[in-house]
Design an enzyme around this catalytic site. Structure first.
Site, short mmCIF file in Angstrom:
data_model
loop_
_atom_site.label_atom_id
_atom_site.label_comp_id
_atom_site.label_asym_id
_atom_site.label_seq_id
_atom_site.Cartn_x
_atom_site.Cartn_y
_atom_site.Cartn_z
N GLY A 65 24.85 34.52 41.86
CA GLY A 65 25.35 35.07 40.61
C GLY A 65 26.79 34.68 40.41
O GLY A 65 27.45 34.17 41.31
N GLY A 67 30.55 35.84 38.30
CA GLY A 67 31.22 36.93 37.61
C GLY A 67 32.62 36.52 37.23
O GLY A 67 33.03 35.38 37.44
N PHE A 69 35.24 37.18 38.54
CA PHE A 69 36.13 36.86 39.65
C PHE A 69 35.61 35.70 40.49
O PHE A 69 36.26 35.30 41.42
CB PHE A 69 36.30 38.09 40.54
CG PHE A 69 37.29 39.05 39.98
CD1 PHE A 69 38.60 39.02 40.40
CD2 PHE A 69 36.92 39.96 39.02
CE1 PHE A 69 39.52 39.89 39.88
CE2 PHE A 69 37.84 40.83 38.49
CZ PHE A 69 39.14 40.81 38.91
N GLY A 70 34.45 35.21 40.23
CA GLY A 70 34.00 34.09 41.02
C GLY A 70 32.50 33.95 41.07
O GLY A 70 31.77 34.68 40.42
N VAL A 72 29.00 33.59 43.48
CA VAL A 72 28.46 34.10 44.74
C VAL A 72 27.29 33.23 45.16
O VAL A 72 26.43 32.89 44.34
CB VAL A 72 28.00 35.57 44.60
CG1 VAL A 72 27.49 36.08 45.94
CG2 VAL A 72 29.13 36.43 44.11
N ASP A 175 35.20 50.48 40.11
CA ASP A 175 34.23 49.68 39.35
C ASP A 175 32.81 50.05 39.76
O ASP A 175 31.95 49.18 39.91
CB ASP A 175 34.49 48.19 39.59
CG ASP A 175 33.80 47.32 38.55
OD1 ASP A 175 33.42 47.86 37.49
OD2 ASP A 175 33.63 46.12 38.79
#
Lengths: 731, 221
Positions: A65, A67, A69-70, A72, A175
């Site tokens: 996945g 997101g 922030f980066g 995976v 979060d």
């Protein structure tokens, strides 16, 4: 380096995303279809592919996945250890700083972080525990009307244990959301706490951007307050969603959701005690009015955190906190009536990882009810009645109601002679329909225990008949504290949203995930419902002067012919639409398919005409026009202008291919019934009629009747532009 | 009893990470990829051949399919005959909770319980293909760890529809991987990038290939 370009959804968007709060589950690896919300998020750009080794010692197997922030990846190190590699491509400093803080935290309910590494290009990577199992987001998507209580408690207890460990170490997650929570072989783990920060005295840290997800974001986040109360608030939202299947504050826009967090009271009437009170206190607008910590929140639920930091059952649940909504939130929701058996207390024990459920005290469960309006027509009538009731109650008291009542009574008296037989016919038809429906409805799998039913559905409190809980009513008055306006960061973060097409695709995938039995039930309900509608329409047509006047039986036979053909058309459309409801497909292909079906309908029309021996020749005045394109075509029309088989075939094929009928049965259409769709069908019929004429107005009756029956008999599944979860909004 | 039930498993000293399949199709000779890694969806092991032995994942156990769980080293055997799959139990095995002690036909959707704890599902999701999918339902894992086992007969259908062997919800179009002799081929209506070269129609797939388009990406190992 391979560049894997997946569907680029919303990732290439405004720069605000760089500082945006949203991330995706960093570590999901289930092989089942992702949730509609995550699907949009996962389908993005992966920099690396199978076999790549950006970090020495780790071989990437596949992307998991991406997101904000980066990215995976699922990877295996040289020793065979399976890990998740998170490539930090945005907000490197922010993420790394947060991760370093929590790198050495250890708890069974937290996803373990193993290492922080940098590749040859200086790119930062987080090596973390690889989660094999299902995410809470997926689990929730599979039960749109809410989880069974035992499941919800199993999830919630372990989530709370993980969050408690964070709080005990001075960390706020900030979060918490279902997309960050996973079930790894029965052990629930909270992840993505890279954004976590130490609780500071000032409650302000180095990260100034707004964090969290809109649906789970506490009101004070907009003011930059990041105390652990925001985690308690998020836990309250998650518990609510697990029990009801929907978040308490939903809306068509991000701004609306934020505004509801700031001002609206959650609708807790669908929940029994102690959930109502616990969630009510967790969702207080004023952080100081919430539970002071997670342990306090767990106590009324009969859960506790033991010395080892694991969740356990309490022998005696703690006192249930007092909660009173600031206003009545139940007005829009009709009451449910039938009582059903109380749940067996022995069955309510939560299953906690590593703990055998013990028999003990359970939650207080008022008598549940089971009045299910599963029958589609009754459900629709009830839904509409509730809407009318709410509209009526919402009218001003300045005489408007009286005036409307007088007008209504006058109309009732005037049209009573027409309405009574119609209603009578409808009622008479409904009884055999209901009996047929009852006997032929698709079997519903029996739940082994009463508590297997979603908790919200067992509640005695008022509740809407839809499987998903209704979004709460937005009230304009603030509740218990001065409400801040949405911050600039919130507004900026709110900007990027899914396109309508993306939302539609997500909803279609949600439909595709529905059990087949549900879809079959919906289909059969539509078939029977359309039959009812068509019967009523035919009944209405019989009182028209054209049919009722005169002594000739021709018009009556023509009505029967057109009624049956309208029903056949409706059923054909419903069948194709049901097959096509999970994707948009290709218009040309669908038109061609419908055109083929139209040929079949034309054949049926001709056959029925021969069977009924409709005396078209005796009704020359009803031919709409003497000039049409195919009038003189060989073999299409008889000498008396009566259509022959080729005319029937051509007419119905063209009509089916010209009008996009399947859209009228689309469960995602913008409104349940659109007069414009009916007009479109009429226009289509008139165009076709200009080429291949059928006796009128019977052709128009077929088009109009079909359009009405199709629309009324197929439910509309989602609210307009509904976005179930804001995870999908920002990447 | 046919001899497949009593067959001996060939000794093979490959490491667990090395793709393994049936005895009849040893990797390296056929060149058929053994693993299918689909971004955003999952990892699948491709097993060719007609017979497979399922057993416990312990060092030295050379059976075809190994599970990290409490089961025998050789727990059961699966055999395909046409579109039919038969299961021969060698330990306590139940199919849909019914104990079996002799070869039994596996139906689509069957749930196989091995011993007390290990549970897996058997699916024949596509009516036009004889390929089957095994997935673990219990909290156990295949070794090497994958999300499912593809018992490849003729083809693997991947796409957004329910009848696909592997449901890939993001994909707009269906993609079929099919076997011809000892080779794997890919067929798709979409234009694909294979190792950064544009391909369309039908083409052969090799170990190490990376396939992508606008909405899909997967790698073969």
């Amino acid at each position: 380096m391979a560049l894997f370009t997946k569907k680029q959804v919303a990732i290439e968007k405004s720069p605000s995303v760089d500082n945006g709060p949203e991330r995706v589950p960093n570590n999901r690896l289930d092989n089942e279809p992702n949730s509609p919300q995550e699907k949009q998020v996962v389908a993005m750009r992966f920099t690396y592919g199978n076999g790549d080794t950006p970090l020495s010692g780790y071989t990437i197997k596949r992307g998991v996945g991406t997101g904000g922030f980066g990215e995976v990846y699922f990877a295996i190190n040289d020793a065979g250890k399976e890990v998740a590699l998170k490539r930090i491509q945005r907000n490197l400093d922010v993420e790394m700083r947060g991760v370093r803080h929590v790198l050495n935290l250890k708890h069974p309910n937290l996803i373990a972080l193993f290492d922080i590494r940098f590749d040859n290009e200086g790119q930062g990577w987080i090596v973390m525990e690889f989660m094999q199992g299902l995410g809470l987001r997926d689990a929730l998507d599979r039960v749109p009307s809410g989880m069974p209580e035992e499941d919800a408690l199993r999830w919630f207890g372990q989530i709370a244990a993980g969050v408690t460990h964070l709080h005990d170490n001075g960390i706020v997650h900030r979060d918490l959301k279902p997309a960050n929570i996973f079930d790894d072989r029965g052990i629930v783990k909270v992840g993505d706490y890279g954004l976590s920060k130490f609780i500071s005295a000032s409650r302000r840290g180095g990260q100034t951007e707004s964090v969290g997800t809109f649906h789970y974001m506490a009101p004070e986040v907009g003011k930059g307050e990041y105390g652990k109360e925001i985690d308690i608030y998020a836990l309250g939202i998650i518990l609510y969603e697990m029990l009801t299947g929907d978040v308490p504050f939903n809306g068509e826009t991000s701004q609306e959701i934020i505004m509801k967090h700031l001002t609206a009271d959650p609708n807790l009437d669908c929940l029994p005690s102690p959930y109502r009170e616990v969630i009510g206190k967790a969702l207080q607008k004023n952080p100081a009015a919430r539970f002071k910590d997670v342990r306090e929140m767990l106590a009324p639920l009969g859960l506790a955190i033991d010395q080892g930091g694991m969740v356990t059952r309490m022998s005696h649940p703690g006192p249930v906190p007092a909660y009173t909504a600031s206003r009545d939130t139940s007005r829009s929701i009709p009451p449910r009536v039938d009582p059903s058996p109380r749940m067996d207390p022995a069955r309510t024990q939560p299953t906690v990882a590593g703990h055998t459920p013990q028999r003990g005290p359970t939650v207080s469960m008022p008598p549940a009810n089971s009045l299910h309006y599963d029958e589609p027509i009754a459900s629709l009538v009830k839904q509409k009645a509730a809407g009318i009731r709410n509209w009526w109650q919402g009218l001003p008291q300045n005489g408007t109601r009286l005036a409307l009542a007088i007008v209504g009574i006058y109309m009732l008296i005037s049209y009573g002679p027409f309405l009574v037989p119609i209603v009578g016919v409808a009622l008479v038809m409904y009884v055999p329909y209901y009996i047929l429906w009852w006997f032929f409805r698709p079997p519903v799998p029996q739940q082994p225990y009463v508590q297997s039913q979603p908790l919200a559905a067992r509640s005695p409190q008022p509740q809407a008949p839809q499987p998903k809980a209704q979004p709460p009513v937005l009230y304009p008055v603030a509740s218990q504290q001065p409400q801040p306006a949405p911050s600039l960061a919130q507004q900026r973060a709110a900007a990027p949203r899914l396109t309508a097409k993306q939302i539609r695709q997500a909803q279609q995938r949600k439909i595709a995930l529905l059990p087949m039995s549900n879809r079959v039930q919906s289909y059969t309900g539509s078939l029977l419902g359309s039959t009812m509608v068509m019967t009523i329409l035919a009944g209405l047509a019989t009182i028209s002067p054209m049919v009722s006047s005169g002594s000739q039986s021709g018009p009556a036979i023509a009505l029967a012919w057109s009624g049956f053909m309208a029903l056949a058309t409706t059923w054909t459309v419903l069948t194709f639409s049901k097959l096509w409801e999970t994707n948009d497909g290709d218009n040309a292909t669908r038109r061609f398919s419908m055109l083929g079906a139209g040929l079949g309908l034309g054949l049926a029309a001709y056959g029925l005409n021969q069977f009924l021996v409709v005396p078209w020749g005796d009704m020359p005045t009803m031919m709409s026009s003497s000039n049409f394109v195919a009038k003189d075509w060989e073999g299409f029309y008889g000498t008396d202008g009566v259509p022959l088989l080729p005319a029937y075939l051509a007419h119905f094929a063209l009509l089916m291919g010209l009008v996009r009928w399947w859209r009228q049965a689309d469960p995602l259409r913008s409104s349940r019934f659109s007069i414009f769709a009916v007009i479109g069908a009429v226009i289509g019929e008139l165009i076709v009629n200009a080429v291949f004429q059928l006796p009128q107005p019977w052709g128009i009756f077929i088009a109009v009747g079909s359009s009405i029956a199709i629309q009324l008999s197929t439910p509309k599944l989602f609210a307009d532009n509904e976005e179930s979860h804001s995870e999908a909004q920002i990447v | 009893m046919r001899n497949w039930l009593a067959k001996t498993v060939a000794v093979d000293h490959r490491t667990p990470e090395t793709p393994t399949s049936s005895q009849s199709t040893s990797p390296g000779h056929t060149g058929i990829p053994q693993f299918l890694w689909i971004d955003g969806v999952g990892g699948y092991r491709i097993c060719t051949g007609e017979e497979w032995v399922v057993g416990q994942a312990v060092p030295g156990n050379q059976v075809d399919l190994t599970i990290l769980g409490d089961l025998s080293r050789r727990a059961l055997a699966l055999r395909r005959s046409g579109r039919d799959y038969f299961l021969q139990p060698w330990q306590d095995v139940r199919i849909n909770q019914h104990p079996i002690d002799r070869p039994a036909l596996l139906q689509d959707g069957a749930e196989v319980t091995i011993g007390n704890r290990v549970q897996m599902s058997f699916r024949l999701p596509n009516p036009w293909s004889s390929s089957a999918i095994l997935k673990l339902l219990s909290n156990h894992r295949w070794q090497p760890s994958v999300d499912g086992i593809i018992l490849l007969a003729d083809s693997i259908v991947m796409g957004p529809m329910e009848g696909s062997h592997i449901v890939c919800p993001f994909w707009n179009k269906e993609l079929v991987i099919y076997r011809d002799s000892h080779k794997l081929f890919c067929r798709s209506a979409a234009e694909l990038q294979v190792n950064q070269q544009t391909r369309s129609g039908e083409f052969e797939l090799h170990v190490g290939d990376k396939v992508r388009s606008e909405d899909l990406s997967f790698g073969l190992e």
